[in-house]
Design an enzyme around this catalytic site. Sequence first.
Site: not given
Length: 573
Positions: A35, A69, A136, A256, A305, A366, A401
Amino acid sequence: MTASASTTGTATRIRLHAPAPGWSIDADVVVVGSGVAGLTAALRCTAAGLRTVVVTKARLDDGSTRWAQGGIAAALGEGDTPQQHLDDTLVAGAGLCDESAVRALVTEGPDAVRRLIATGAHFDTSPEGDLQLTREGGHHRRRIVHAGGDASGAEVSRALVEAVRAAAVRTIENALVLDLLTDAEGRTAGVTLHVMGEGQHDGVGAVRAPAVVLATGGMGQVFSATTNPSVSTGDGVALALRAGADISDLEFVQFHPTVLFLGSGAEGQQPLVSEAVRGEGAHLVDATGTRFMLGQHELAELAPRDIVAKAITRQMQLHGTEHVYLDARHFGAEMWETRFPTILAACRSHGIDPVTEPIPIFPAAHHASGGVRTDLRGRTTVPGLYACGEVACTGVHGANRLASNSLLEGLVFAERIAEDITATAYERTDPVIPEGTTLPLLAPESRLAIQRIMTSGAGVIRSAASLAEAAAHLEAIRADADAEAPDDRKPAVPGVEAWEATNLLCVARVLVAAARRREETRGCHWREDHPDREDAGWRRHLVVRLQPDRSLAVHATDTAEFPPTLPPLLQEQ
């Protein structure tokens, strides 16, 4: 500095049941994972002249990064500053962020993004050529760079994979890493791995190297429903645990809030509906069309979140439903098609058209905020073993996070690791496979049982009773594997599915042990029997170690500060 000092003797002498390596190759550094974190570390180490080998479980571009995303958070916009980014991160982390780690992230982040662009990543820009920035949850400013509308991870992965191939970095694809190799003093000496019938080698082998970088991603597959790909089975955390490394804050698993609801009983990887959809103005509504986040937080749908996931869960409980809705019909077809083409296609493939109807969503596992504990250079408690990305607990995320900080963390700390490895005169030593405990393997079908246990007992909402039940069921699975197989049942044989199931049990046990110990609600750890955040007793980290008898030792740090990962001699350079 040289890395020749003796360790503190933390080795467990526990390893997976697997054949002995039948082949080996030598390197200066082996990076496990492909990654953003792994490939960045590999590129930097290679550029410094180190013989670097990348080992990845599937193809180079098959990890979690390509599924991201939203994008990458960094203070790149006019009027934004690293301090503002730091402030938002600390708030989201609910009192458990390591401020020095966050400061490194936000101050080094903008240049790290620019270097990624120089590597070849193409982010969305305005007609004038400026980076387009979105917002966000938890961010007070637009600071998320994105690519392809909602295909940021795919673009980052593409650019890094191309750079790795152009640099001729040696790679071993379709390979599951099994265990850490160590020398007689307990220092890192490489890894064992199993190549799954493809690639240059086949079967179990070894990469011998005095520095190992774990960048294996997450462990979302420990739950029934997750945004993580099928390869995210916690292999890096389990390997580090068996090697004697400290694991910290694993109870903080972020669910999430907006994952596409595919119906009752849907399991495995679920489609994500990016937080950027809310960042552009989508609303969360219940079955009556009422916006339920208004009045619950100053940022409404853009609250951190954990707050949004809890609010959705409460609405589902209140109305006896399995999902709520994300309403973005007011975007119109053109905005959906240009800004969120990936999400639009995913929704339509499941019979939902977000242009004309609200999207059914629910929280799903998530991102792991905890993991293998590291210092600011990515060093773990095992000399020569590093970790970065989601597998690591750098202290950046704390108890929750902040959106789009994960790709940035991978970039910044991978560069820090490469710098530390380059500056360290590691001595090549011979690996020693000591006499010790070989873990009995789980049958592959245990994976589904573990997932259901964890979803039921350690999901979004937890309690002493649910966690005790989960612990008992997990222990029963472990005891069953330990027992001699009856005549009518064959014991599990070494293989990828059995190794993955065994790794999932390892991380599940750690998560549940930590969640049982933390008797408060903080960040994404929600105890309904302890609904309040209690800083006096719990503003501290939980550290878990695997004992030689395979029991788990859980202890709390004295303060919110982490102790050093390595002895003083090895801290100096």
